[in-house]
Scaffold this active site. Structure first.
Site, PDB file in Angstrom:
ATOM      1  N   HIS A  39      39.511 -68.098 -30.945  1.00 23.24           N
ATOM      2  CA  HIS A  39      38.830 -68.119 -32.241  1.00 23.24           C
ATOM      3  C   HIS A  39      38.551 -69.542 -32.707  1.00 23.24           C
ATOM      4  O   HIS A  39      38.858 -69.914 -33.837  1.00 23.24           O
ATOM      5  CB  HIS A  39      39.641 -67.363 -33.298  1.00 23.24           C
TER       6      HIS A  39
ATOM      7  N   GLU B 264      28.886 -58.332 -33.697  1.00 23.80           N
ATOM      8  CA  GLU B 264      27.786 -58.206 -34.650  1.00 23.80           C
ATOM      9  C   GLU B 264      26.831 -59.374 -34.569  1.00 23.80           C
ATOM     10  O   GLU B 264      27.208 -60.497 -34.232  1.00 23.80           O
ATOM     11  CB  GLU B 264      28.339 -58.080 -36.071  1.00 23.80           C
TER      12      GLU B 264
ATOM     13  N   ARG C 202      34.658 -64.012 -38.122  1.00 18.70           N
ATOM     14  CA  ARG C 202      35.856 -63.981 -37.283  1.00 18.70           C
ATOM     15  C   ARG C 202      35.795 -65.053 -36.194  1.00 18.70           C
ATOM     16  O   ARG C 202      36.625 -65.935 -36.147  1.00 18.70           O
ATOM     17  CB  ARG C 202      36.024 -62.598 -36.647  1.00 18.70           C
TER      18      ARG C 202
ATOM     19  N   TYR D 146      30.343 -62.452 -45.071  1.00 22.03           N
ATOM     20  CA  TYR D 146      30.093 -61.457 -44.022  1.00 22.03           C
ATOM     21  C   TYR D 146      31.299 -60.556 -43.740  1.00 22.03           C
ATOM     22  O   TYR D 146      31.285 -59.800 -42.778  1.00 22.03           O
ATOM     23  CB  TYR D 146      29.552 -62.159 -42.775  1.00 22.03           C
TER      24      TYR D 146
ATOM     25  N   GLY E 239      33.760 -59.451 -32.489  1.00 21.69           N
ATOM     26  CA  GLY E 239      34.659 -58.604 -33.239  1.00 21.69           C
ATOM     27  C   GLY E 239      36.046 -58.625 -32.621  1.00 21.69           C
ATOM     28  O   GLY E 239      36.307 -59.321 -31.646  1.00 21.69           O
TER      29      GLY E 239
END
Length: 687
Positions: free
Chosen positions: A477, A563, A538, A573, A557
């Site tokens: 991430h 997305e 994310r 978002y 995701g």
């Protein structure tokens, strides 16, 4: 004499209750407090009704008075205590659905008495995942406080010094290990992390996807696994104030199958084929298997050119970018979950048309690399400049000859044993005159954006300028894409650093799209007075602009869906309350995605826009999507290269209206340099 519970004297009942209370869990250490908890929307304090100390007394907001019934302490266990160490803020009945009642109750160590004080201002119930909420967004004295689905509104935002009483993250959990691995479960254990105050929770992940959270006193847990999967497990520590450690090392597991299976599937039916220019669409009858077919491998001239996976997989495949007026022979084989392979189907020979009549016309390999090609841009002379993520180098590639030159190693880069390292690259819009190369990378302490001059085919490290620091990092991430917009500003995508509440905190740079002036200063028209342009993300890794100057974004995701978003200034978002269209996605203020993809068909990283068609490169899905931008919608979605080139990482516009496309097939979940086998492709596009 028989004991009749209906005839116990009241004094004895009181004594029994006292004994039970005294026999409860030992009080946890205090992190911070006593201090008030003040609602942002109301300006009023969290208050125990009437100053009562009776169990099950409700809470509300009232004018702040400094009284004992408004003085809260935060413990190392994540409890919010009032009056004394014996009374806790409690979700009545351990309710996990909204709306839920909040009350005071004797502290008992239950998960319904544990709270996460998120850095975005929310106070989240550990057991329910719901937010502490002022009912109806009320501001009057006595307005009830309960639990509601987190939605980012001010009636769920609280200020308190309890949150800022601890700003030090726990240490990395040690010695992660597994035992009792079966086809459905595994026991995962680790050594305790340490913290300035105390560890409240451990968050367990596989390959960037969060699986579960356990209490800070728990050092092992049983996890569900998927038969046949190869997963990398790791753990982060989290304290009660919301500080998250860096991730542990990764433990790789290969999950066994639940039953022995040596029977191969039957042969698929002979494929039928239709031709459109240089594209062939194949369809075949499904194979059968005693357990189930999981994959079809499509062969062209006996060589595998694509795979179709699923449970069951579809029985069609599109082969694109073929030579014109050329005969091709196709066959299909089926495989089950244990790798048993069927006989090949009958073959079908077709001849392509004289000219390309589809979106993708041809694919040419222009280079290879033993490291992960991540960021990429085209130099004014048509050569390619790209980053080698784990080797921490920048390479210049001549696509005409395949010749490569390493132009330099970027200083202060450190991998994360996951997906960090040397990531995004973008050339200055005025590169011909200023020679600036912009880079985003992980350092030993954070993610950052730098720029370095490229002079005479070499990076001049003495020219390096650090433009932005303090972007939180973790094993996964980390975001990492850079793109200059038509407004001349530099845009960057940042991941949430495995701490979802960062994404909703507009003062934090993680889980965001950022916007900077080329010199690293903050544009005066940014919405929050800092580098943040949009939030609630994310792990976005793809950003691109269309012909109208609008910014599109591609986002990973967790376990349900990826997305594609159309980004607007100041937009929220929804992460972590909303993943794609799952969760509280209809909440006022959350912006819905323009398209979603199941993670099994996605895990998409880079995007590019050419002639207002959006191209999306997907890793786990091992494919490239193409969608036409029509107004603010994505239409006519097509899938290309499904399994043909394996996992795809980066797609960028190429000169002449084509694409550069890079693979990320091996070594993309560690920081080991040169342990991969990747390709850089040039894709010629049709109309």
């Amino acid at each position: 004499m028989r004991w009749n519970p209906l005839r116990i004297p009241a004094a004895v009942v009181t004594a029994l209750v006292l004994v039970v209370t005294l026999a409860g869990p030992a009080p946890a250490a205090v992190v911070a407090g006593p201090a008030p908890i003040t609602g942002v929307g109301s300006g009023k304090c969290l208050d125990v009704n009437g100053g009562a100390r009776t169990a099950r007394t409700g809470v509300a907001i009232r004018d702040c008075t400094g009284a004992a019934n408004q003085a809260w302490t935060l413990t190392t266990n994540g409890e919010l205590q009032v009056y004394d160490a014996a009374t806790c803020l409690d979700v009545a009945g351990q309710d996990t659905t909204a709306p839920a009642v909040v009350q005071i109750y004797p502290c008992n160590g239950g998960a319904n008495q544990k709270w996460r004080l998120q850095t975005n201002g929310t106070i989240v119930g550990v057991q329910s995942g719901l937010c502490l909420d002022v009912t109806g967004r009320g501001t009057a004295n006595g307005t009830v406080v309960g639990m509601w689905t987190c939605n980012g509104q001010t009636n769920q935002s609280w200020t308190t010094t309890l949150r800022t009483g601890d700003t030090t993250a726990p240490t990395v959990p040690g010695n992660p290990r597994v035992s009792n691995l079966t086809c459905s479960t595994v026991t995962f254990a680790w050594n305790a992390s340490t913290d300035a105050v105390g560890v409240a929770f451990y968050d367990i992940y596989h390959d960037g996807q969060q699986m579960t959270s356990v209490s800070g006193s728990t050092l092992s847990t049983s996890l569900p696994v998927v038969a046949g999967a190869v997963w990398g497990l790791y753990v982060n520590a989290r304290d009660a104030a919301g500080n998250v450690s860096q991730a542990s090392t990764t433990v790789t597991i290969t999950v066994p199958q639940c039953q022995a299976d040596t029977q191969a599937p039957t042969a698929p039916g002979t494929p039928s084929a239709t031709v459109s220019g240089t594209t062939v669409t194949l369809t075949w009858a499904a194979a059968t298997d005693n357990v189930g077919v999981r994959t079809y491998e499509v062969r062209r001239g006996g060589t595998a050119v694509g795979t179709v996976s699923g449970n069951p997989p579809v029985t069609t495949f599109i082969d694109s970018g073929l030579a014109a007026s050329t005969a091709y022979s196709y066959s299909v084989v089926a495989r089950d979950a244990q790798g048993n392979t069927s006989p090949a189907s009958g073959s079908r020979t077709v001849t392509t048309g004289a000219a390309c009549g589809s979106a993708v016309c041809s694919v040419t390999q222009v280079g290879t690399d033993t490291d992960i090609p991540w960021g990429l841009d085209t130099l004014p002379d048509g050569t390619v400049l790209y980053t080698r993520r784990d080797a921490q180098q920048v390479v210049r590639l001549d696509p005409a000859t395949g010749a490569k030159t390493t132009v330099g190693t970027v200083p202060n880069v450190q991998g994360t044993d996951g997906e960090g390292g040397l990531m995004g690259l973008a050339l200055s819009p005025t590169f011909a005159s200023d020679q600036w190369v912009y880079l985003m990378h992980t350092s030993p302490t954070d993610n950052r954006i730098v720029r370095i001059k490229l002079v005479n085919n070499a990076l001049v490290t003495s020219s390096a300028q650090v433009l932005l620091t303090g972007i939180p990092r973790n094993k996964y991430h980390d975001g990492g894409r850079l793109r200059f917009g038509p407004d001349g500003k530099l845009y960057a995508s940042t991941g949430d650093a495995q701490n979802g509440d960062y994404a909703q905190n507009t003062s934090n740079l993680a889980g965001k799209i950022l916007r900077l002036n080329p010199d690293g200063t903050v544009p005066s028209d940014n919405p929050f007075g800092n580098a943040v342009w949009s939030y609630g993300h994310r792990n976005p890794q793809g950003i691109a602009f269309d012909s109208q100057g609008r910014l599109w974004e591609q986002e990973f995701g967790n376990s349900v869906m990826d997305e594609t978003n159309l980004i607007v200034k100041g937009g929220n978002y929804g992460w972590p309350a909303c993943e794609g269209t799952v969760g509280t996605c209809g909440t006022a203020g959350f912006i819905a995605p323009k398209r979603t993809y199941p993670t099994s068909e996605g895990s998409c990283s880079g995007i590019a826009i050419v002639r207002d068609a959006l191209y999306v490169a997907c890793a786990r899905g091992a494919r490239m999507y193409r969608a036409v931008i029509s107004g603010s919608s994505l239409t006519n979605v097509q899938t290309f290269f499904s399994g043909t080139y394996g996992r795809l990482r980066t797609v960028e516009p190429a000169p002449g209206g084509g694409l550069w496309l890079t693979t990320t097939t091996t070594g993309d979940k560690d920081s080991v340099a040169n342990n991969s086998n990747e390709r850089i492709l040039r894709v010629t596009l049709g109309g």
